[in-house]
Scaffold this active site. Structure first.
Site, PDB file in Angstrom:
ATOM      1  N   ASP A   1      -0.986  -6.181  -0.334  1.00 62.05           N
ATOM      2  CA  ASP A   1      -1.332  -5.511   0.858  1.00 62.05           C
ATOM      3  C   ASP A   1      -2.743  -5.403   1.056  1.00 62.05           C
ATOM      4  OD1 ASP A   1       0.452  -4.849   2.958  1.00 62.05           O
ATOM      5  OD2 ASP A   1       1.102  -3.246   1.934  1.00 62.05           O
TER       6      ASP A   1
ATOM      7  N   LYS B   1      -1.104  -9.350   2.673  1.00 63.64           N
ATOM      8  CA  LYS B   1      -0.227  -9.151   3.854  1.00 63.64           C
ATOM      9  C   LYS B   1      -1.196  -8.097   4.645  1.00 63.64           C
ATOM     10  CE  LYS B   1       3.299  -6.021   3.554  1.00 63.64           C
ATOM     11  NZ  LYS B   1       2.971  -4.719   4.477  1.00 63.64           N
TER      12      LYS B   1
ATOM     13  N   ASP C   1       0.707  -1.185  -0.107  1.00 59.82           N
ATOM     14  CA  ASP C   1      -0.071   0.045  -0.033  1.00 59.82           C
ATOM     15  C   ASP C   1       0.785   1.212   0.095  1.00 59.82           C
ATOM     16  OD1 ASP C   1       0.850  -0.097   2.490  1.00 59.82           O
ATOM     17  OD2 ASP C   1      -1.230  -0.031   3.401  1.00 59.82           O
ATOM     18  N   SER C   2       2.067   1.138   0.073  1.00 59.99           N
ATOM     19  CA  SER C   2       3.218   2.084  -0.166  1.00 59.99           C
ATOM     20  C   SER C   2       2.941   2.708  -1.579  1.00 59.99           C
ATOM     21  CB  SER C   2       4.640   1.836  -0.049  1.00 59.99           C
ATOM     22  OG  SER C   2       4.994   0.648  -0.712  1.00 59.99           O
TER      23      SER C   2
ATOM     24  N   GLU D   1       9.558  -4.077  10.171  1.00 58.21           N
ATOM     25  CA  GLU D   1       9.886  -2.820   9.628  1.00 58.21           C
ATOM     26  C   GLU D   1      10.456  -1.845  10.712  1.00 58.21           C
ATOM     27  OE1 GLU D   1       6.993  -0.913   7.066  1.00 58.21           O
ATOM     28  OE2 GLU D   1       8.211   0.828   6.918  1.00 58.21           O
TER      29      GLU D   1
ATOM     30  N   GLU E   1      -1.260  -5.621   8.607  1.00 61.92           N
ATOM     31  CA  GLU E   1      -0.289  -5.297   9.722  1.00 61.92           C
ATOM     32  C   GLU E   1      -1.058  -5.498  10.953  1.00 61.92           C
ATOM     33  OE1 GLU E   1       0.075  -0.909   8.944  1.00 61.92           O
ATOM     34  OE2 GLU E   1       0.911  -1.286   7.112  1.00 61.92           O
TER      35      GLU E   1
HETATM   36  O1  KIV Z   1       3.557  -1.102   1.515  1.00 56.94           O
HETATM   37  C1  KIV Z   1       4.838  -1.629   1.350  1.00 56.94           C
HETATM   38  O2  KIV Z   1       5.297  -1.442   0.370  1.00 56.94           O
HETATM   39  C2  KIV Z   1       5.411  -2.242   2.342  1.00 56.94           C
HETATM   40  C3  KIV Z   1       6.630  -2.958   2.514  1.00 56.94           C
HETATM   41  C4  KIV Z   1       7.726  -1.724   2.539  1.00 56.94           C
HETATM   42  C5  KIV Z   1       7.270  -3.818   3.566  1.00 56.94           C
HETATM   43  O3  KIV Z   1       4.393  -2.927   3.312  1.00 56.94           O
END
Ligand code: KIV
Length: 271
Positions: free
Chosen positions: A90, A120, A51-52, A189, A122
């Site tokens: 994510d 993924k 989600d970055s 992280e 959190e």
């Molecule tokens: O959103 C993302 O790209 C991430 C990674 C940096 C682990 O969560």
């Protein structure tokens, strides 16, 4: 890369096998077919559609405003480029925290509509039942502990987590609980290297570090960061392996210059 990557598609089972064999796991965050394909061809083990994307590609200040539709859109695009690496997507903020039913429905949509192999999410203890519920219906889960960007406001900023003894013990417990709930790997992280190393040693499932030192079982970086494309972002943990922002500015500048001078297109580019 030290050892040649396997050519068959990477599975979540392979992750645990790679840790058992002492082979470091290579992960990049990428968000589309083009960069997904290039990362895949470079032999990464896993492409994470993080989600970055909301910050790196969409210019938002945080990941919190990423939507499920956005993650599915980027997940589908990445799927078209990634054929061998494990594709993980994510789950965005509020798509899995409200209820387990919501989490199953939303993670299920991600799996069905993108063709990814895992999601993924959190969080530690509060997410353990959700992780178990997803794993029970056949959705593999990668956990994410330490600095969890969806909680950046609660954490008071992008700060290293686990420096205090109590916080460190909590991270150790959370990692053990995620493993017991069936997570196949855990991102750590911004965690002190010694703590991340000891968590990694204590777990059977691999840890994937970002700003968590060399003791993790694998490492993840955001592809535009490691390529030096996202050149406004320079945290201590980041190593740039190229300077593509300079390349892009230079190339576009030369194009503009040639158009303005009438040097492009030439006869060889014309019909
Ligand atoms: O959103 C993302 O790209 C991430 C990674 C940096 C682990 O969560």
């Amino acid at each position: 890369m030290a050892s040649p990557p396997k050519t068959a598609p990477v599975t979540t089972r392979d992750f645990v096998g790679m840790k058992a064999a002492g082979r470091k796991i290579v992960v990049v965050s990428a968000y589309d077919a083009l960069f997904g394909r290039l990362a895949d061809e470079a032999g990464v083990d896993c492409v994470l559609v993080g989600d970055s994307v909301n910050q790196v590609m969409c210019g938002e200040p945080f990941t919190l405003s990423a939507t499920l539709e956005q993650m599915i859109y980027h997940g589908r695009a990445a799927r078209r480029g990634v054929s061998r690496a494990l594709l993980v997507i994510d789950l965005p903020f509020l798509s899995y925290q409200v209820s387990r039913e919501d989490a199953i429905r939303n993670a299920g949509r991600v799996m069905k509509e993108t063709g990814a192999s895992a999601v993924k999410l959190e969080g530690g203890a509060p997410m353990v039942d959700t992780v178990r519920a997803l794993v029970d219906v056949g959705i593999p889960v990668m956990g994410h502990l330490g600095l969890t960007p969806q909680s950046v406001h609660a954490l008071g900023g992008y700060r290293v987590q686990g420096r205090e003894a109590e916080e460190a013990r909590r991270l150790e417990r959370d990692a053990a609980s995620l493993e017991a709930a069936g997570a196949f790997s855990i991102v750590l992280e911004l965690v002190p290297a010694a703590l991340a190393g000891s968590i990694s040693k204590a777990r059977t499932v691999p840890t994937i570090g970002i700003g968590a030192g060399p003791g993790c079982d694998g490492q993840v970086l955001v592809l535009p960061d490691l390529l030096g494309l996202n050149d406004g972002f320079a945290p201590k943990f980041l190593k740039r392996y190229a300077s593509l922002a300079d390349e892009v500015r230079g190339a576009v500048g030369r194009f503009g210059d040639e158009v303005r001078r009438g040097a492009y297109p030439g006869a060889e580019h014309s019909f």
